[in-house]
Structures are given as structure tokens and as C-alpha cells.
Design a protein around this motif. Structure first.
Motif, PDB file in Angstrom:
ATOM      1  N   SER A 200       0.833  -1.210   0.000  1.00  0.00           N
ATOM      2  CA  SER A 200       0.000   0.000   0.000  1.00  0.00           C
ATOM      3  C   SER A 200       0.862   1.252   0.000  1.00  0.00           C
ATOM      4  O   SER A 200       0.536   2.237  -0.678  1.00  0.00           O
ATOM      5  CB  SER A 200      -0.946  -0.001   1.205  1.00  0.00           C
ATOM      6  OG  SER A 200      -0.243  -0.070   2.433  1.00  0.00           O
ATOM      7  N   SER A 201       1.989   1.231   0.709  1.00  0.00           N
ATOM      8  CA  SER A 201       2.876   2.400   0.734  1.00  0.00           C
ATOM      9  C   SER A 201       3.462   2.672  -0.648  1.00  0.00           C
ATOM     10  O   SER A 201       3.591   3.835  -1.062  1.00  0.00           O
ATOM     11  CB  SER A 201       4.001   2.180   1.746  1.00  0.00           C
ATOM     12  OG  SER A 201       3.498   2.084   3.062  1.00  0.00           O
ATOM     13  N   THR A 202       3.816   1.622  -1.379  1.00  0.00           N
ATOM     14  CA  THR A 202       4.337   1.792  -2.742  1.00  0.00           C
ATOM     15  C   THR A 202       3.295   2.443  -3.642  1.00  0.00           C
ATOM     16  O   THR A 202       3.604   3.339  -4.446  1.00  0.00           O
ATOM     17  CB  THR A 202       4.760   0.437  -3.325  1.00  0.00           C
ATOM     18  OG1 THR A 202       5.788  -0.131  -2.507  1.00  0.00           O
ATOM     19  CG2 THR A 202       5.269   0.577  -4.743  1.00  0.00           C
ATOM     20  N   LEU A 203       2.048   2.035  -3.515  1.00  0.00           N
ATOM     21  CA  LEU A 203       0.988   2.582  -4.368  1.00  0.00           C
ATOM     22  C   LEU A 203       0.651   4.022  -3.987  1.00  0.00           C
ATOM     23  O   LEU A 203       0.276   4.827  -4.857  1.00  0.00           O
ATOM     24  CB  LEU A 203      -0.247   1.683  -4.291  1.00  0.00           C
ATOM     25  CG  LEU A 203      -0.056   0.306  -4.928  1.00  0.00           C
ATOM     26  CD1 LEU A 203      -1.228  -0.620  -4.604  1.00  0.00           C
ATOM     27  CD2 LEU A 203       0.127   0.421  -6.445  1.00  0.00           C
ATOM     28  N   ILE A 204       0.790   4.374  -2.722  1.00  0.00           N
ATOM     29  CA  ILE A 204       0.590   5.772  -2.325  1.00  0.00           C
ATOM     30  C   ILE A 204       1.703   6.645  -2.909  1.00  0.00           C
ATOM     31  O   ILE A 204       1.463   7.781  -3.347  1.00  0.00           O
ATOM     32  CB  ILE A 204       0.540   5.890  -0.788  1.00  0.00           C
ATOM     33  CG1 ILE A 204      -0.658   5.111  -0.238  1.00  0.00           C
ATOM     34  CG2 ILE A 204       0.425   7.362  -0.357  1.00  0.00           C
ATOM     35  CD1 ILE A 204      -0.636   4.937   1.275  1.00  0.00           C
ATOM     36  N   THR A 205       2.918   6.110  -2.955  1.00  0.00           N
ATOM     37  CA  THR A 205       4.024   6.819  -3.622  1.00  0.00           C
ATOM     38  C   THR A 205       3.707   7.031  -5.101  1.00  0.00           C
ATOM     39  O   THR A 205       4.007   8.089  -5.676  1.00  0.00           O
ATOM     40  CB  THR A 205       5.331   6.040  -3.445  1.00  0.00           C
ATOM     41  OG1 THR A 205       5.843   6.291  -2.133  1.00  0.00           O
ATOM     42  CG2 THR A 205       6.386   6.467  -4.451  1.00  0.00           C
ATOM     43  N   PHE A 206       3.126   6.040  -5.747  1.00  0.00           N
ATOM     44  CA  PHE A 206       2.691   6.191  -7.140  1.00  0.00           C
ATOM     45  C   PHE A 206       1.745   7.374  -7.299  1.00  0.00           C
ATOM     46  O   PHE A 206       1.885   8.188  -8.234  1.00  0.00           O
ATOM     47  CB  PHE A 206       2.023   4.895  -7.609  1.00  0.00           C
ATOM     48  CG  PHE A 206       1.014   5.068  -8.702  1.00  0.00           C
ATOM     49  CD1 PHE A 206       1.414   5.394  -9.988  1.00  0.00           C
ATOM     50  CD2 PHE A 206      -0.344   4.917  -8.437  1.00  0.00           C
ATOM     51  CE1 PHE A 206       0.467   5.557 -11.005  1.00  0.00           C
ATOM     52  CE2 PHE A 206      -1.285   5.086  -9.438  1.00  0.00           C
ATOM     53  CZ  PHE A 206      -0.888   5.413 -10.722  1.00  0.00           C
ATOM     54  N   MET A 207       0.813   7.517  -6.378  1.00  0.00           N
ATOM     55  CA  MET A 207      -0.137   8.635  -6.434  1.00  0.00           C
ATOM     56  C   MET A 207       0.590   9.969  -6.298  1.00  0.00           C
ATOM     57  O   MET A 207       0.297  10.935  -7.019  1.00  0.00           O
ATOM     58  CB  MET A 207      -1.177   8.474  -5.324  1.00  0.00           C
ATOM     59  CG  MET A 207      -2.023   7.221  -5.418  1.00  0.00           C
ATOM     60  SD  MET A 207      -3.114   7.209  -6.855  1.00  0.00           S
ATOM     61  CE  MET A 207      -4.265   8.512  -6.411  1.00  0.00           C
ATOM     62  N   LEU A 208       1.548  10.036  -5.394  1.00  0.00           N
ATOM     63  CA  LEU A 208       2.317  11.265  -5.199  1.00  0.00           C
ATOM     64  C   LEU A 208       3.113  11.611  -6.458  1.00  0.00           C
ATOM     65  O   LEU A 208       3.180  12.780  -6.864  1.00  0.00           O
ATOM     66  CB  LEU A 208       3.258  11.099  -4.004  1.00  0.00           C
ATOM     67  CG  LEU A 208       4.144  12.304  -3.667  1.00  0.00           C
ATOM     68  CD1 LEU A 208       3.304  13.508  -3.259  1.00  0.00           C
ATOM     69  CD2 LEU A 208       5.136  11.937  -2.555  1.00  0.00           C
ATOM     70  N   ALA A 209       3.718  10.608  -7.077  1.00  0.00           N
ATOM     71  CA  ALA A 209       4.504  10.843  -8.291  1.00  0.00           C
ATOM     72  C   ALA A 209       3.630  11.398  -9.418  1.00  0.00           C
ATOM     73  O   ALA A 209       4.055  12.290 -10.164  1.00  0.00           O
ATOM     74  CB  ALA A 209       5.185   9.540  -8.724  1.00  0.00           C
ATOM     75  N   CYS A 210       2.418  10.895  -9.548  1.00  0.00           N
ATOM     76  CA  CYS A 210       1.511  11.403 -10.582  1.00  0.00           C
ATOM     77  C   CYS A 210       1.170  12.869 -10.353  1.00  0.00           C
ATOM     78  O   CYS A 210       1.088  13.654 -11.308  1.00  0.00           O
ATOM     79  CB  CYS A 210       0.230  10.575 -10.616  1.00  0.00           C
ATOM     80  SG  CYS A 210       0.421   8.916 -11.293  1.00  0.00           S
ATOM     81  N   CYS A 211       0.971  13.245  -9.097  1.00  0.00           N
ATOM     82  CA  CYS A 211       0.644  14.641  -8.779  1.00  0.00           C
ATOM     83  C   CYS A 211       1.838  15.561  -9.018  1.00  0.00           C
ATOM     84  O   CYS A 211       1.690  16.666  -9.556  1.00  0.00           O
ATOM     85  CB  CYS A 211       0.198  14.758  -7.320  1.00  0.00           C
ATOM     86  SG  CYS A 211      -1.407  14.008  -6.979  1.00  0.00           S
ATOM     87  N   ALA A 212       3.009  15.117  -8.614  1.00  0.00           N
ATOM     88  CA  ALA A 212       4.203  15.967  -8.690  1.00  0.00           C
ATOM     89  C   ALA A 212       4.792  16.011 -10.094  1.00  0.00           C
ATOM     90  O   ALA A 212       5.403  17.022 -10.478  1.00  0.00           O
ATOM     91  CB  ALA A 212       5.247  15.479  -7.693  1.00  0.00           C
ATOM     92  N   PHE A 213       4.624  14.930 -10.860  1.00  0.00           N
ATOM     93  CA  PHE A 213       5.234  14.834 -12.193  1.00  0.00           C
ATOM     94  C   PHE A 213       4.184  14.341 -13.189  1.00  0.00           C
ATOM     95  O   PHE A 213       4.149  13.152 -13.539  1.00  0.00           O
ATOM     96  CB  PHE A 213       6.442  13.888 -12.161  1.00  0.00           C
ATOM     97  CG  PHE A 213       7.518  14.304 -11.196  1.00  0.00           C
ATOM     98  CD1 PHE A 213       8.505  15.200 -11.579  1.00  0.00           C
ATOM     99  CD2 PHE A 213       7.527  13.805  -9.900  1.00  0.00           C
ATOM    100  CE1 PHE A 213       9.496  15.594 -10.698  1.00  0.00           C
ATOM    101  CE2 PHE A 213       8.526  14.190  -8.995  1.00  0.00           C
ATOM    102  CZ  PHE A 213       9.510  15.087  -9.396  1.00  0.00           C
ATOM    103  N   PRO A 214       3.317  15.227 -13.656  1.00  0.00           N
ATOM    104  CA  PRO A 214       2.214  14.794 -14.530  1.00  0.00           C
ATOM    105  C   PRO A 214       2.650  14.312 -15.915  1.00  0.00           C
ATOM    106  O   PRO A 214       1.943  13.500 -16.529  1.00  0.00           O
ATOM    107  CB  PRO A 214       1.344  16.054 -14.638  1.00  0.00           C
ATOM    108  CG  PRO A 214       2.259  17.195 -14.304  1.00  0.00           C
ATOM    109  CD  PRO A 214       3.246  16.658 -13.327  1.00  0.00           C
ATOM    110  N   ASP A 215       3.774  14.771 -16.416  1.00  0.00           N
ATOM    111  CA  ASP A 215       4.172  14.399 -17.783  1.00  0.00           C
ATOM    112  C   ASP A 215       4.385  12.894 -17.958  1.00  0.00           C
ATOM    113  O   ASP A 215       3.898  12.315 -18.948  1.00  0.00           O
ATOM    114  CB  ASP A 215       5.421  15.172 -18.200  1.00  0.00           C
ATOM    115  CG  ASP A 215       5.124  16.639 -18.486  1.00  0.00           C
ATOM    116  OD1 ASP A 215       3.933  16.970 -18.637  1.00  0.00           O
ATOM    117  OD2 ASP A 215       6.060  17.446 -18.534  1.00  0.00           O
TER     118      ASP A 215
END
Length: 588
Positions: free
Chosen positions: A333-348
Motif C-alpha cells: 500500500s505504501s508503494t501505491l501511495i508513492t505512485f499517487m504522489l509521483a503522478c501529482c508531482a510529475f504529470p508528464d
């Protein structure tokens, strides 16, 4: 006579005092000699070992540790000493920190035979599960090596590379439910991911899923795992200060520095995860043959069949089940929350991955593993999630050589703590230029951003050698399908301020301090990419719930009350009295 008696009275206490003083001075001299000899040993080893800060007697370098995120401190030390490997003294004992991928590969992988053991650990070992747990097992002789191999083999039966393919359909369906949950309740995305991860490992371990994100089995187990991760961070405060002063571990568990460690063992072997396992076996036995044919065999059933071959006691059965269930739920679950953060911070990168998925998959269905060979950018995206902010930030528990070893002319003594600093390894500018930037191109063959990296994989998220995470294959398989499906279904963006309409920034460095780190809470907008995708998410999600219905179940046990209830049950035992009647007698 009087004068002689008086003389005796006056002299006796003086001579007694002199004797006591001499005894005290002798003790002082012995202690001083022992201190000098011990400190001489430390300085002698320091000359031979990798470079590092100068240690003080007894306490070593312990009190120079930072209060938070020591992995960043060790990364800075490696740069200061211009060495990929350094020595840091925790009390009287040296810890070797590896801050470079190539050194980690050389030591942990190529010399895996001698780095399979664990060092002496006070908090997680002697005061924790110790030799009953695969994670903390030391290997000092052939008997211990045989025991460790047995545990490793049993764990592979559950989550080995071949075994996890049996759970693909469960992971596939559960990730479809996550997409449906995102559509219906996007604000609670963290809870949906925790439910997903916990449900998958619950199905694998016990043969039953977790349907609600409010189920106590989720909140309590994840809270326990995060507490354990927080308590085991190297530091200068308790309980980890006991690694510097091991004598403090001899005191009762009621002492204030033991806070958070609980009590070791329970009367009668009534362990929480063992009780869950027994309960799951009963529920599995109650299923019809047709229901059993529809679900993968639960790990606990396999474990109880195999346990007699290895003469496993209750606590070892409990630890094998608990490792699978507890660790898998928190880390995934922590890995997938990091995925969400990466999408927000780096949309490209998200948009590039979505474009690739659209070209291959379309809108009428969601991605499947079979699409993987045609989705190289998505594959690279998932690898970058593992690299960018690895959950097990120092590679789990320390390794320890079973014999003296030499690396680049430096001595690594037998029994030394040897810790891999995954943060430093994954943030090395040589291997990953601009390391805090989320850039999947690092993993694309032929791309200018790709750099050489040792080993078969391009990251070291799951540890090394024969102590590599047992659930790696399961985690990689589940993370891929969930990320691919969420990228296909949703645009994941920064939250907008309802008053100003401006995006609310996210902090890519705001992570927890535990050894299994995860992002601090942040808000984001989650919206279906188009109406056709939305309808597909609903259709697939509802079908998945129907397919998973056979796995619905519940447990009567709650971790928060389990041990208190067991103590009540075990406080008395039935005996037959002299009158022939059964009486409850208090256990002494």
C-alpha cells in the motif's frame, strides 16, 4: 586496658575504611583497564575497517545520529569520506553502511554465502521474535542454517516466483475493485489502497478477502507494522538506544525504555496470527468442494500440512503467517501511495504512460499482464516507482558476515552489522542523474537517461542475496497491474484550492520516519479519463465483486483485544477437586 580498648575502637573503622577504599580503588582500576583495552580494540578495528567518524569509548558514534531519517545522514557521510562503504559505531559495535549499488552487489550478492546471517540484534532480535522469525534468524551453525532454509522454503511455497502466478486472478479482480472504489469515493484513496493490499495477502494467507477499508484487520495490522518500522530506526533514543547499552535489555518489560515492545510470548502459545490461521482452516474445511475449486489453496493450509515435516512450534507457524500478512499489506500500500504522489508531482510521465496504454488497450477494457510486452513505458514507470521512493529504505534488517571478510582492503569483521542504504543507492547521481526527478526513461533500453546498473534488475528495492524479500514477486506482480489499471482509468492531479482555484503543491520529501516509509498525507484530484472508461470501470468492478464473493469472510479476532482476552482465559485452569467437582484454579 581502657586506653587499649579505645585504641581498638578508633583503629577498626579506619582500617575498615582503608580496606573498603582499597577495594573500591581496585574495582576502579579494573574498570579503567577494561575500558582502555576495549577502546584499544575499537581503535585497532577502526584502522582496518572502512572509513567513518571517530568513535568515543563505550558510546561510539551513537549520539551523533540525527533524530530523523538517518539514511540521509549516512548518504552525506559517504560523500564526506569519499567512500562507498563506511563504518559507524553504535556503542562498542561497528556498523558498516553500504551507500553504493556496485558495492552492495559485490558484498551482498556475489558473497551471499557469508552474508546470509543476521548480527546480534537487541530490539528486533532478543526482545522481539528472535530465532522464531525468518526475518531475524541468525545463522551461526549448521542447525540454524537448516532451520532458516526450512523457513525460507516454506515461505516460497506461499509467495515464491512460481507460486504467485496462482494469485493473478485475485490481484486482477481486487485491483478492479480499487478502480471502482476510486470512482465512488476518491477522497479515501489511501484507505482503498490499504484495503486492496491487505485483502490480497489475506486471500493468499487465509483464503478470505477483506471487503471494507474500515475492517479492523486492516487498521490494526498496518498500525502495528508502522509502529515496528518506527521503533527499529537506528537512533539515539529508546528503544534503539539499547543497541548501545545492551545491559538495559536485562531489565523487566515494565521499564520506561521498553515502551512499545510489548511482552514476549503469550501463555499457552495463543499467538494472534496462529489463531487466525487455525480459524481460516476451519472456514476452509466448511467450504463446499465447488467453492474450494474456485479459489487458490490458502497458504495456512499448505503450512499446516508441511509443518510436521519440520517440527515447527506454534510461534514459528505464527511468524511465517504474520510475516506474509503484515509485511505485504503495509509495504504494497505504501508503494501505491508513492505512485499517487509521483503522478501529482510529475504529470508528464503519467500522460506518456496513458498515451501508450490508449494505443494498446483502448477504453473498452482495462490492461492485463498480457499487455506488458507492448507497454515498455508503463513497465519503466512501475520500475521508477520502486526506485524513486523505495519503501524499505535501508533494505530491511541488517546482514552479517559469518566470517571475517575484506572489501577493497577494508576489514568487515565477523558478526558486524552490515546495512544497505537503499536511499543513497537509488539517489546516486552517477547511476540516477537528478535522482529526485521521477523519470521512467531511466529504465528504457536505448534511452540516453539509462545508466549501467549491477544485477538483473535496475533497482534494489527488495534487498539482496539470500535475504531478499520473499514477497518480491508478489509485490511486483500486484503493483504492475494496479498502477497500469489506475493510469488507464484516471487522471491523478494536484488538488485545487476551492477558494482560489490554484493547485495545492505536494511535497515529494514529506515521508514518514519509519524503516518502511510512506508519504505523509496529501490531497489529490482523481477523475475518470472519459465516460467510456468510467462505464468500463463500473462494469469490470461489479463483475470482480461477484467473482470475489466466494472469498468473502470475517474473523472473530481483533489484534487490539486479542492478548487481553487470552490472558483472561488463561488466568484460570479447570481442575477436579477432592469432592469430584470441576473447579477453576488461578494459575500461579
Amino acid at each position: 586496658m581502657l586506653s587499649e580498648t579505645l585504641l581498638e575502637v578508633l583503629v577498626k573503622p579506619v582500617s575498615g575504611g582503608i580496606g573498603a577504599a582499597n577495594f573500591f580503588l581496585s574495582l576502579l582500576a579494573i574498570a579503567a583497564t577494561a575500558l582502555v583495552v576495549d577502546y584499544g580494540r575499537m581503535l585497532y578495528l577502526r584502522r582496518k575497517m572502512p572509513p567513518g567518524p571517530f568513535p568515543l569509548p563505550i558510546v561510539g558514534n551513537t549520539f551523533s545520529l540525527p533524530d530523523r531519517k538517518p539514511w540521509i545522514y549516512f548518504e552525506e557521510l559517504a560523500r564526506r569520506f569519499d567512500a562507498p562503504v563506511l563504518t559507524f559505531w553504535v556503542g562498542r559495535n561497528p556498523t558498516v553502511w553500504i551507500n553504493d549499488a556496485w558495492s552492495a552487489h559485490e558484498i551482498f550478492e556475489k558473497r551471499a554465502q557469508i552474508y546470509t546471517s543476521r548480527p546480534r540484534m537487541i530490539v528486533f532480535g532478543e526482545l522481539g521474535p528472535g530465532q522464531s522469525n525468518l526475518v531475524s534468524m541468525r545463522i551461526r551453525n549448521q542447525a540454524e542454517r537448516a532451520r532458516w532454509r526450512a523457513h525460507r522454503k516454506l515461505m516460497h511455497l506461499g509467495v515464491g516466483i512460481q507460486a504467485v502466478r496462482r494469485y493473478r486472478e485475485v490481484q486482477n479482480n481486487e485491483s478492479k475493485v480499487v478502480a471502482l472504489d476510486y470512482l465512488r469515493d476518491p477522497a479515501n484513496y489511501v484507505k482503498h489502497l490499504e484495503r486492496y493490499a491487505t485483502s490480497v495477502v489475506s486471500v493468499i494467507a487465509f483464503g478470505r478477502r477483506v471487503a471494507s477499508h474500515d475492517d479492523p484487520i486492516i487498521t490494526e495490522v498496518i498500525a502495528l507494522m508502522q509502529l515496528a518500522a518506527d521503533l527499529n530506526v537506528p537512533g539515539k533514543s529508546f528503544p534503539m538506544l539499547m543497541e548501545t547499552f545492551p545491559i538495559l535489555a536485562k531489565f523487566p518489560r515494565s521499564m520506561p525504555w521498553m515502551k512499545g515492545l510489548g511482552s514476549r510470548g503469550q501463555q499457552g502459545g495463543n499467538y494472534f496470527f496462529y489463531s487466525l490461521a487455525k480459524e481460516a482452516l476451519e472456514q476452509q474445511a466448511a467450504r463446499s468442494p465447488s467453492e474450494k475449486a474456485m479459489i487458490p489453496t490458502p497458504y495456512v493450509e499448505t503450512l499446516f500440512q508441511e509443518a510436521p515435516k519440520y517440527n515447527l512450534p506454534v510461534e514459528e507457524v505464527s511468524s511465517l503467517t504474520g510475516n506474509l500478512f503484515g509485511a505485504g499489506s503495509d509495504t504494497s500500500s505504501s508503494t501505491l501511495i508513492t505512485f499517487m504522489l509521483a503522478c501529482c508531482a510529475f504529470p508528464d510521465p503519467m500522460k506518456k504512460a496513458q498515451a501508450e496504454i490508449d494505443a494498446v488497450v483502448g477504453s473498452s477494457r482495462s490492461p492485463h499482464w498480457d499487455d506488458g510486452p507492448q507497454l515498455p513505458y508503463v513497465n519503466a514507470f512501475v520500475q521508477e516507482v520502486f526506485r524513486w521512493r523505495s519503501v524499505a529504505i535501508i533494505g530491511g534488517q541488517p546482514h552479517s558476515p559469518t566470517q571475517d571478510d575484506w572489501y577493497k582492503g577494508w576489514l568487515i569483521p565477523r558478526g558486524t552489522w552490515v546495512q544497505g542504504n537503499v536511499w543513497a543507492i537509488h539517489h546516486n547521481n552517477r547511476d540516477f542523474p537528478d535522482p529526485d526527478r521521477f523519470l521512467p526513461e531511466r529504465f528504457l533500453e536505448g534511452d540516453d537517461h539509462k545508466r549501467p546498473f549491477p544485477g538483473d534488475k535496475s533497482y534494489m528495492t527488495f534487498g539482496w542475496g539470500r535475504r531478499v524479500c520473499s514477497g518480491q514477486a508478489l509485490a511486483e506482480q500486484g503493483t504492475w497491474i494496479t498502477i497500469a489499471r489506475l493510469l488507464w482509468a484516471f487522471d491523478i492531479r494536484k488538488k485545487k484550492d476551492p477558494k482560489t482555484g490554484k493547485e495545492i503543491d505536494v511535497d515529494i520529501f514529506a515521508y514518514t520516519n519509519g524503516l518502511n516509509m510512506r508519504p505523509q498525507p496529501f490531497q489529490c484530484d482523481i477523475a475518470p479519463r472519459n465516460d467510456k472508461v468510467r462505464k468500463t470501470v463500473v462494469r469490470e468492478g461489479e463483475m470482480a465483486l461477484q467473482d470475489l464473493k466466494v472469498l468473502d469472510g470475517d474473523s472473530k479476532y481483533r489484534m487490539s483485544t486479542f492478548y487481553q482476552e487470552q490472558r483472561k482465559k488463561l488466568a484460570h485452569e479447570p481442575v477436579i477437586g477432592q469432592d469430584g467437582n470441576i473447579q477453576l484454579v488461578k494459575i500461579k
